[in-house]
Design an enzyme around this catalytic site. Structure first.
Site, PDB file in Angstrom:
ATOM      1  CE  LYS A  85      -2.522  -0.857   3.827  1.00 32.57           C
ATOM      2  NZ  LYS A  85      -1.997  -2.367   4.121  1.00 32.57           N
ATOM      3  NE  ARG A 116      -4.879  -1.546   9.378  1.00 38.03           N
ATOM      4  CZ  ARG A 116      -3.866  -1.028   9.021  1.00 38.03           C
ATOM      5  NH1 ARG A 116      -3.920   0.241   8.647  1.00 38.03           N
ATOM      6  NH2 ARG A 116      -2.839  -1.861   8.613  1.00 38.03           N
ATOM      7  NE  ARG A 127       6.861  -3.031   6.464  1.00 41.00           N
ATOM      8  CZ  ARG A 127       5.488  -2.964   6.014  1.00 41.00           C
ATOM      9  NH1 ARG A 127       5.084  -2.048   5.250  1.00 41.00           N
ATOM     10  NH2 ARG A 127       4.833  -3.350   6.933  1.00 41.00           N
ATOM     11  NE  ARG A 174       5.449  -1.064  10.017  1.00 46.15           N
ATOM     12  CZ  ARG A 174       4.576  -0.942   9.371  1.00 46.15           C
ATOM     13  NH1 ARG A 174       4.548  -0.167   8.104  1.00 46.15           N
ATOM     14  NH2 ARG A 174       3.350  -1.279   9.665  1.00 46.15           N
ATOM     15  NE  ARG A 227       1.472  -5.337  11.239  1.00 54.75           N
ATOM     16  CZ  ARG A 227       2.641  -5.031  10.570  1.00 54.75           C
ATOM     17  NH1 ARG A 227       3.810  -5.694  10.846  1.00 54.75           N
ATOM     18  NH2 ARG A 227       2.404  -4.335   9.581  1.00 54.75           N
TER      19      ARG A 227
HETATM   20  P1  AMP Z   1       0.053   0.351   8.829  1.00 51.52           P
HETATM   21  O1  AMP Z   1       1.279   1.313   8.746  1.00 51.52           O
HETATM   22  O2  AMP Z   1      -1.197   1.035   7.728  1.00 51.52           O
HETATM   23  O3  AMP Z   1       0.307  -1.007   8.601  1.00 51.52           O
HETATM   24  O4  AMP Z   1      -0.286   0.485  10.332  1.00 51.52           O
HETATM   25  C1  AMP Z   1       0.378   0.067  11.298  1.00 51.52           C
HETATM   26  C2  AMP Z   1      -0.556   0.003  12.651  1.00 51.52           C
HETATM   27  O5  AMP Z   1      -1.294   1.124  12.947  1.00 51.52           O
HETATM   28  C3  AMP Z   1      -1.636  -1.271  12.477  1.00 51.52           C
HETATM   29  O6  AMP Z   1      -1.217  -2.327  12.711  1.00 51.52           O
HETATM   30  C4  AMP Z   1      -2.496  -0.649  13.468  1.00 51.52           C
HETATM   31  O7  AMP Z   1      -2.228  -1.021  14.762  1.00 51.52           O
HETATM   32  C5  AMP Z   1      -2.611   0.863  13.583  1.00 51.52           C
HETATM   33  N1  AMP Z   1      -3.438   1.332  12.505  1.00 51.52           N
HETATM   34  C6  AMP Z   1      -3.159   2.171  11.096  1.00 51.52           C
HETATM   35  N2  AMP Z   1      -4.433   2.490  10.629  1.00 51.52           N
HETATM   36  C7  AMP Z   1      -5.514   1.960  11.526  1.00 51.52           C
HETATM   37  C8  AMP Z   1      -6.747   2.015  11.309  1.00 51.52           C
HETATM   38  N3  AMP Z   1      -7.464   2.697  10.225  1.00 51.52           N
HETATM   39  N4  AMP Z   1      -7.487   1.696  12.500  1.00 51.52           N
HETATM   40  C9  AMP Z   1      -6.930   1.050  13.272  1.00 51.52           C
HETATM   41  N5  AMP Z   1      -5.713   0.937  13.534  1.00 51.52           N
HETATM   42  C10 AMP Z   1      -4.804   1.381  12.721  1.00 51.52           C
END
Ligand code: AMP
Length: 199
Positions: A14, A90, A129, A135, A146
């Site tokens: 993404k 999400r 990654r 990260r 996740r």
């Molecule tokens: P990402 O970088 O999009 O993979 O997001 C990393 C983490 O941030 C996720 O595993 C969630 O813990 C939190 N997170 C990001 N976006 C959301 C969302 N829309 N709703 C809830 N948690 C989020």
């Protein structure tokens, strides 16, 4: 305005594809994960709360996440030609909220790009990654959680947006530029928007 959701499991590409979409279609990028990581880095109150959830591979509660998105839209996205939403929604309540947040601003969601990648490849990409970027949630235990959370809470959005006629499935395995070309063709066909450099 042109508003697009980039949808897919963690590790589906993404972030990489968002960067290309905003460039070619002149849109504003909102990554909720980046917003939260920025709060963690700055040590804000929100960052402390977010870190508890992110480190366990859990989702931030809907009410809080929706409030954060509303603020970002208000403070950063006003006046832009459109937005690529990366990592939001999400959950179904987040999708309902997004509809309302956009309606309130006199606009709508135009397409949902679904990056589809086999699970083994997702895990491999996230492990790599983690090694490259450090990260914190890209470790095997958090990755497993996740993916579990993705299947139970996020994947149902595929059906939700298919029913709305907005879901565009894209094979997210392979060469980054070829995947982007599929995405751009899908956006052009569905929304009538044109990329800046015609292929
Ligand atoms: P990402 O970088 O999009 O993979 O997001 C990393 C983490 O941030 C996720 O595993 C969630 O813990 C939190 N997170 C990001 N976006 C959301 C969302 N829309 N709703 C809830 N948690 C989020």
């Amino acid at each position: 305005m042109l508003n697009i959701v980039l949808f897919g499991a963690p590790g589906s590409g993404k972030g990489t594809q968002s960067a290309k979409i905003i460039d070619e279609f002149g849109l504003f990028h909102i990554s909720t994960g980046d917003v939260l990581r920025d709060h963690i880095k700055r040590g804000t109150e929100l960052g402390k709360i977010a870190n508890d959830y992110i480190s366990k591979g859990q989702l931030i509660p809907d009410d809080l996440m929706i409030q954060i998105l509303d603020n970002v839209l208000e403070e950063q996205a006003a006046g832009k030609e459109g937005v690529v939403f990366d990592g939001f929604p999400r959950t179904i309540p987040q999708a309902e909220a997004l509809k309302e947040l956009l309606r309130k601003r006199g606009t709508d969601l135009h397409a949902v790009i679904g990056l589809e990648v086999p699970e083994e490849e997702l895990v491999e990409r996230m492990i790599n990654r983690g090694k490259e970027t450090g990260r914190a949630d890209d470790n095997i235990d958090t990755i497993k959680n996740r993916l579990k959370v993705y299947h139970s809470q996020t994947h149902p959005l595929k059906e939700y947006y298919t029913t709305e006629g907005k879901y565009i499935p894209i094979n997210g395995s392979g060469i980054v530029d070829e995947i982007f070309n599929e995405i751009a063709c899908g956006i052009e066909k569905t929304t009538g928007a044109k990329r800046r450099t015609k292929k």
